[in-house]
Design a protein around this motif. Structure first.
Motif, PDB file in Angstrom:
ATOM      1  N   GLU A   7      -6.700   1.900   4.883  1.00 45.00           N
ATOM      2  CA  GLU A   7      -5.824   1.916   3.698  1.00 45.00           C
ATOM      3  C   GLU A   7      -5.832   0.785   3.170  1.00 45.00           C
TER       4      GLU A   7
ATOM      5  N   VAL B 219       0.863  -1.465   0.005  1.00 47.54           N
ATOM      6  CA  VAL B 219      -0.134   0.072  -0.131  1.00 47.54           C
ATOM      7  C   VAL B 219       0.833   1.470   0.049  1.00 47.54           C
TER       8      VAL B 219
ATOM      9  N   ALA C   7      -7.688  -0.179  -0.470  1.00 42.03           N
ATOM     10  CA  ALA C   7      -7.011  -0.876  -1.572  1.00 42.03           C
ATOM     11  C   ALA C   7      -7.645  -2.016  -1.934  1.00 42.03           C
TER      12      ALA C   7
END
Length: 510
Positions: free
Chosen positions: A465, A359, A469
């Motif tokens: 996150e 990420v 993602a």
């Protein structure tokens, strides 16, 4: 004019004269030496104070919006009274800077309402403890042990495991539709995975009453929002007796504490903090600090219980709410959704699974999260502070004991600081000079600023996150055919969507 109307005319003239005299005396009194110069505010009613200005406004069930409108009339520093509680509302970056930085020490304590006192055991916690030795000690444990960068990274395997489980369950549903795509309540799915991540990070996987625990936490968040009768009249025994919300809070808190006591008892009975894999979750760390001793204020089981409950309530609510709004805005703006997906799929093309280390390669995804935090500040008023000592802010005297609400939601949508303030534009943060949310740019403080800034920012971002993602990489997202997306808000400690977020997911990468 008829003769009979003269007495009435005389009465009206006398009344007007008396009112003018009263007004002049009031002005003279207010400007007299030694008289405090209080911030402006709307007119008040007996008992209710300023409450009717919020409840009867066009945003009666959304106080952050109603108070933004009022501040447009009375100014960025506004003094109201809710029931008998004097409340300072801060609605500009300049005013926030004075409160949270210039006079940070004066406003370093929390306002503790009767409802919050129930859940925090009278301020024996991180979030609501008064400014003093206990708070300093708990803050130090948080920064160095519980929520440090090293600790957040050590919990990475939990986030990856739970996110992979979410992707698998969605993929299974998509497979059963034969390629048409599965219609899912994605908000509920994201909330569930964030809850699982935070529970496992906080207390490990040994929680047979996890669903009950999550349910009581959600109830506690609802009870601490809004206008509770006992919170409006905190010194009134009658108000406390009549307050159904306070009784619900006591019941809810007792249930959560009972669950936590069982978990702590099992952990301490097992020895070595009950972990067989050598890793420490947050509860393990607290129990280790407790057994090591050497701290100024002893960490009692009650304090440990309250800290764990608060970490869960704060960590799960804000992260899941932000993810919910991020997905909503991306679906409402398909060109931005395509851009975010193009970045993720370009970076990880051919990978079966995204890991947390991957990420870090992304940039636009982080802008999406940052813009979501701006447009949909998860905690609109931050957590209420209290003035510890009389001080002067922007030329006004703030009395000791005043409750302080910082309307960060209003500042994040203020056209004086943001171009196209009401639009979702992640690209606004692409410039190297763009504002950050680390507490230095007071136009953008979704996590607060100063001494009482949220210590769990790194953990919250890590939770969001990887989930976002993974959802963008593996699936295409759209509204079910013929549906429109309602973006209405529901007020609470966090601002959630009023309606469910139901989307169609079509799998693209295995």
């Amino acid at each position: 004019m008829e003769l009979g109307s003269l007495p009435l005319l005389g009465f009206l003239v006398s009344l007007i004269f008396l009112l003018l005299v009263k007004h002049v005396v009031s002005i003279c009194t207010c400007s007299a030496p030694g008289k405090p110069r209080l911030p402006p505010g709307p007119w008040k009613l007996p008992l209710l104070g300023s409450l009717h200005h919020v409840l009867l406004s066009r945003y009666g069930d959304l106080p952050h919006r109603a108070l933004r409108d009022l501040s447009g009339i009375h100014g960025p520093l506004m003094l109201l009274r809710f029931g008998v509680v004097p409340t300072l509302v801060v609605s500009s970056a300049e005013a926030a800077r004075e409160v949270l930085k210039t006079h940070d020490t004066a406003f370093a304590s929390r306002h503790l309402s009767p409802t919050l006192a129930v859940f925090s055991r009278g301020g024996q916690d991180i979030l609501f403890s008064p400014y003093g030795d206990l708070w300093r000690q708990l803050r130090r444990v948080c920064v160095l042990e519980l929520l440090s960068t090293r600790r957040v990274q050590s919990l990475r395997h939990i986030r990856e495991d739970e996110t992979a489980g979410l992707v698998r369950s969605l993929a299974d549903e998509c497979a059963r539709t034969g390629g048409v795509g599965a219609v899912v309540d994605i908000a509920e799915r994201m909330s569930h995975v964030i809850n699982n991540i935070v529970v496992r990070s906080a207390i490990g996987s040994r929680c047979p009453r996890r669903d009950e625990f999550v349910r009581e936490i959600d109830e506690s968040v609802k009870l601490t929002a809004g206008f509770n009768l006992a919170d409006l009249f905190p010194s009134s025994t009658l108000a406390r007796w009549l307050s159904g919300g306070l009784r619900k809070a006591e019941r809810c808190n007792q249930q959560m504490c009972d669950i936590m006591k069982d978990i702590i008892l099992e952990r301490t009975t097992a020895g070595a903090h009950g972990r067989s894999d050598g890793e420490e979750d947050i509860l393990s760390v607290l129990l280790r600090v407790q057994s090591d001793g050497g701290v100024q204020c002893a960490l009692t089981t009650e304090i440990i219980t309250t800290v764990i409950l608060e970490i869960f309530a704060a960590g799960s609510g804000t992260s899941s709410t932000t993810l919910e709004w991020a997905m909503s805005e991306l679906v409402m703006n398909p060109h931005l959704l395509r851009r975010a997906q193009a970045e993720v799929r370009g970076a990880f093309k051919g990978q079966i699974k995204i890991t947390e280390g991957d990420v870090g390669k992304l940039s636009y995804l982080h802008l999406v999260i940052r813009e979501t935090l701006r447009l949909h500040a998860p905690v609109p008023f931050l957590l209420p502070r209290q003035c510890r000592e009389r001080c002067e802010v922007m030329g006004y005297d703030i009395p000791e004991g005043t409750k302080v609400l910082v309307n960060t939601w209003a500042m994040c949508r203020d056209g004086a600081y943001w171009e196209d303030a009401e639009e979702f534009k992640p690209q606004r943060f692409e410039a190297s000079t763009a504002m950050d949310f680390k507490g230095g740019d007071f136009e953008f403080i979704p996590f607060g600023a100063g001494r009482r800034m949220c210590p769990g920012v790194a953990l919250g971002l890590a939770n969001m996150e990887l989930v976002l993602a993974s959802l963008l990489y593996h699936f295409d997202w759209e509204l079910p055919s013929g549906d429109e997306l309602d973006m209405s808000e529901s007020f609470g400690i966090t601002i959630r969507r009023k309606s469910k977020l139901v989307l169609r997911a079509t799998q693209r990468f295995p």
